[in-house]
Design an enzyme around this catalytic site. Structure first.
Site, PDB file in Angstrom:
ATOM      1  N   HIS A  76       0.834  -1.231   0.084  1.00  0.00           N
ATOM      2  CA  HIS A  76      -0.008   0.060  -0.006  1.00  0.00           C
ATOM      3  C   HIS A  76       0.949   1.391   0.072  1.00  0.00           C
ATOM      4  O   HIS A  76       1.483   1.498   1.276  1.00  0.00           O
ATOM      5  CB  HIS A  76      -0.854  -0.035   1.173  1.00  0.00           C
ATOM      6  CG  HIS A  76      -1.974   1.015   1.395  1.00  0.00           C
ATOM      7  ND1 HIS A  76      -3.228   0.998   1.578  1.00  0.00           N
ATOM      8  CD2 HIS A  76      -1.564   2.294   1.415  1.00  0.00           C
ATOM      9  CE1 HIS A  76      -3.847   2.195   1.799  1.00  0.00           C
ATOM     10  NE2 HIS A  76      -2.876   3.038   1.453  1.00  0.00           N
ATOM     11  N   HIS A  78       1.393   5.374  -2.258  1.00  0.00           N
ATOM     12  CA  HIS A  78       0.969   6.476  -3.215  1.00  0.00           C
ATOM     13  C   HIS A  78       2.088   6.996  -3.635  1.00  0.00           C
ATOM     14  O   HIS A  78       2.426   8.039  -3.528  1.00  0.00           O
ATOM     15  CB  HIS A  78       0.039   7.387  -2.104  1.00  0.00           C
ATOM     16  CG  HIS A  78      -1.024   6.972  -1.360  1.00  0.00           C
ATOM     17  ND1 HIS A  78      -2.297   6.995  -1.856  1.00  0.00           N
ATOM     18  CD2 HIS A  78      -1.005   6.443  -0.148  1.00  0.00           C
ATOM     19  CE1 HIS A  78      -3.065   6.281  -0.959  1.00  0.00           C
ATOM     20  NE2 HIS A  78      -2.472   5.963   0.048  1.00  0.00           N
ATOM     21  N   LYS A  81       1.553  10.750  -5.072  1.00  0.00           N
ATOM     22  CA  LYS A  81       1.674  11.841  -4.344  1.00  0.00           C
ATOM     23  C   LYS A  81       3.237  11.840  -3.523  1.00  0.00           C
ATOM     24  O   LYS A  81       3.628  12.799  -2.986  1.00  0.00           O
ATOM     25  CB  LYS A  81       1.006  11.633  -3.055  1.00  0.00           C
ATOM     26  CG  LYS A  81      -0.566  11.635  -3.132  1.00  0.00           C
ATOM     27  CD  LYS A  81      -1.503  11.398  -2.108  1.00  0.00           C
ATOM     28  CE  LYS A  81      -2.922  11.507  -2.442  1.00  0.00           C
ATOM     29  NZ  LYS A  81      -3.407   9.914  -2.143  1.00  0.00           N
ATOM     30  N   HIS A 229      -9.457   1.877   0.905  1.00  0.00           N
ATOM     31  CA  HIS A 229      -9.239   2.662   2.146  1.00  0.00           C
ATOM     32  C   HIS A 229     -10.467   2.279   3.148  1.00  0.00           C
ATOM     33  O   HIS A 229     -11.338   3.147   2.693  1.00  0.00           O
ATOM     34  CB  HIS A 229      -8.518   3.953   1.893  1.00  0.00           C
ATOM     35  CG  HIS A 229      -7.327   4.129   1.394  1.00  0.00           C
ATOM     36  ND1 HIS A 229      -7.032   3.864   0.079  1.00  0.00           N
ATOM     37  CD2 HIS A 229      -6.363   4.915   1.856  1.00  0.00           C
ATOM     38  CE1 HIS A 229      -5.888   4.127   0.039  1.00  0.00           C
ATOM     39  NE2 HIS A 229      -5.460   4.887   0.801  1.00  0.00           N
ATOM     40  N   GLU A 232     -10.270   4.961   8.201  1.00  0.00           N
ATOM     41  CA  GLU A 232      -9.057   5.609   8.634  1.00  0.00           C
ATOM     42  C   GLU A 232      -9.329   6.710   9.561  1.00  0.00           C
ATOM     43  O   GLU A 232      -9.318   7.802   9.278  1.00  0.00           O
ATOM     44  CB  GLU A 232      -8.334   6.060   7.300  1.00  0.00           C
ATOM     45  CG  GLU A 232      -6.837   6.405   7.657  1.00  0.00           C
ATOM     46  CD  GLU A 232      -6.100   7.000   6.415  1.00  0.00           C
ATOM     47  OE1 GLU A 232      -6.435   6.852   5.320  1.00  0.00           O
ATOM     48  OE2 GLU A 232      -4.937   7.203   6.694  1.00  0.00           O
ATOM     49  N   ASP A 329       2.752   3.083   2.998  1.00  0.00           N
ATOM     50  CA  ASP A 329       1.600   4.216   2.714  1.00  0.00           C
ATOM     51  C   ASP A 329       2.396   5.394   2.214  1.00  0.00           C
ATOM     52  O   ASP A 329       3.209   5.430   1.437  1.00  0.00           O
ATOM     53  CB  ASP A 329       0.945   4.621   3.979  1.00  0.00           C
ATOM     54  CG  ASP A 329      -0.494   5.178   3.671  1.00  0.00           C
ATOM     55  OD1 ASP A 329      -0.961   5.264   2.577  1.00  0.00           O
ATOM     56  OD2 ASP A 329      -1.469   5.134   4.863  1.00  0.00           O
ATOM     57  N   ASN A 330       2.090   6.575   2.604  1.00  0.00           N
ATOM     58  CA  ASN A 330       2.549   7.688   2.190  1.00  0.00           C
ATOM     59  C   ASN A 330       4.162   8.176   2.433  1.00  0.00           C
ATOM     60  O   ASN A 330       4.353   7.705   3.538  1.00  0.00           O
ATOM     61  CB  ASN A 330       1.693   8.952   2.688  1.00  0.00           C
ATOM     62  CG  ASN A 330       0.405   8.705   2.164  1.00  0.00           C
ATOM     63  OD1 ASN A 330      -0.506   7.996   2.888  1.00  0.00           O
ATOM     64  ND2 ASN A 330      -0.230   9.446   1.314  1.00  0.00           N
TER      65      ASN A 330
HETATM   66 ZN   LIG Z   1      -3.065   4.947   1.751  1.00  0.00          ZN
END
Ligand SMILES: [Zn+2]
Length: 419
Positions: A76, A78, A81, A229, A232, A329-330
């Site tokens: 997971h 991104h 971004k 998602h 969250e 994630d991010n």
């Molecule tokens: Zn995410």
């Protein structure tokens, strides 16, 4: 520790995690016996315990008890971004503030900008030892995919053989309100190819049971897997995960479903959260925990120390046999200031936030079981016969892992990758 030869014929004294070994593998007080891995033509041809004198031929590498894992999965991320934070001004704390900040940055998302940032992320992931990476891509226009969707599809083709790249359309639930539009969106995603999945953002701020139903039906109609998602947030009223688990059973969904985050489990009454996990185990659903961003975004208020940590119930999920992965994630965007697309960072955060016992032997599968993202997961993971994609943690040991895991040698198809 000496460096490996160009393509070692064997790796001696590898410490493999317990989950990767057969049940009859010898153990002593220190854990499983060290292993001899025999390699040929880019594969692991045999794994055997070292209990006495070892006889091997050819040129090999003695790793002296270093922990060794198969190539990793980052389930997971991104990439659309990644790395935008350094060029942005102040960002409001919390999840919803981060979403607004990203929308403001989209004016800069040219083909060249997206490609440079996504490729930087892929390069870092590859160097870390990741062989399989899944990225979500923001998709906001119902009539056409965003530019990032096309850029990632190009990169998926270019990186084939190095990193298996999958892309998930991250679409607001509201765009699935209309059944026909939901079907059209799913068809557009499916047309990208077998590495594309349908996704959505399921949160109490945009809760819409009908839209979610349309989303799942649309995926079923075109045989797409789902990656959502979910919940969250720390609102105990969030009902996404419980609803999805029941819905999948109701409609007999045949694809694989992955639900990421699920932070609300940590805020709900224990009985309710455990009943939801029972339903998840029956569904079945693969869970992905994103401890780094959850620690940063949940209960986030400027100038105030967070009290609630928003980690999903990872131990209780494990107890129920639910496949569970930790992921990045991010990375360096408004959701998360830090990060490097190294799955070990997520493991370190999870180890502390989740108070995990024996992380290497028990929990390192949460960085490696890429098959848990597939429709037919393996009954049991094994190295025998697998590609010799290995990560050797040359400065760590099985007891302290994931500490001192930065120095590592990554082998791809049996050859060390020198970044
Ligand atoms: Zn995410």
């Amino acid at each position: 520790m000496p460096q490996p030869p160009a393509a070692p014929d064997f790796i001696a004294n590898a410490r493999l995690p317990r989950w990767l070994l057969p049940t009859d593998w010898p153990t002593d007080h220190a854990g499983p016996a060290l292993a001899l891995l025999e390699l040929a033509q880019g594969r692991v041809t045999r794994t055997s315990p070292i209990t006495g004198t070892v006889r091997v031929t050819g040129q090999g590498w003695d790793v002296q008890g270093a922990p060794v894992l198969p190539g990793m999965v980052d389930a997971h991320t991104h990439l659309d971004k990644a790395f935008i934070l350094p060029r942005m001004g102040a960002v409001k704390p919390g999840l919803l503030g981060a979403i607004d900040a990203v929308i403001g940055d989209r004016a800069h998302w040219t083909h060249a900008d997206l490609r440079e940032r996504a490729e930087r992320g892929l390069q870092w992931a590859w160097e870390a030892g990741t062989t399989h990476l899944r990225t979500h891509i923001d998709w906001w226009d119902p009539s056409a995919p965003p530019l990032a969707w096309e850029v990632i599809a190009e990169l998926a083709a270019e990186w084939r053989g190095r990193v298996r790249l999958e892309q998930v359309a991250l679409i607001k639930l509201g765009l699935f309100q209309d059944r026909d539009e939901a079907q059209a969106l799913a068809r557009r995603v499916a047309a990208t190819g077998p590495h594309a999945l349908l996704g959505g953002f399921v949160h109490s701020s945009n809760w819409d049971a009908n839209a979610l139903r349309h989303l799942v039906h649309a995926a079923q109609a075109v045989d797409l897997d789902l990656d959502l998602h979910v919940d969250e947030e720390l609102n105990p009223g969030a009902q996404g995960l419980a609803f999805i688990a029941l819905l999948l059973r109701d409609i007999g969904f045949t694809g694989r479903v992955v639900c990421g985050h699920n932070c609300a489990l940590a805020a709900q009454p224990e009985d309710q959260a455990l009943a939801t996990l029972d339903a998840v185990a029956r569904a079945p659903i693969t869970l992905v925990s994103l401890p780094i961003t959850n620690l940063l975004l949940q209960d986030a208020v400027t100038g105030r120390t967070p009290r609630l940590r928003g980690l999903m119930l990872v131990k209780e999920a494990r107890e129920r046999g639910i496949p569970l992965l930790f992921a990045s994630d991010n990375v360096q965007d408004p959701f998360c200031r830090v990060g490097s697309l190294d799955p070990l960072e997520a493991m370190q955060a999870a180890t502390l936030a989740g108070q995990l016992d024996t992380p290497f032997d028990t929990w390192s599968d949460a960085l490696c079981r890429a098959d848990w993202l597939q429709r037919q997961p393996l009954a049991r993971a094994t190295l025998d016969g697998a590609n010799a994609d290995l990560v050797v943690f040359t400065a760590s040991d099985a007891h302290a892992w994931p500490s001192r895991t930065a120095p590592r040698v990554v082998l791809r198809n049996g050859r060390p990758l020198i970044p």
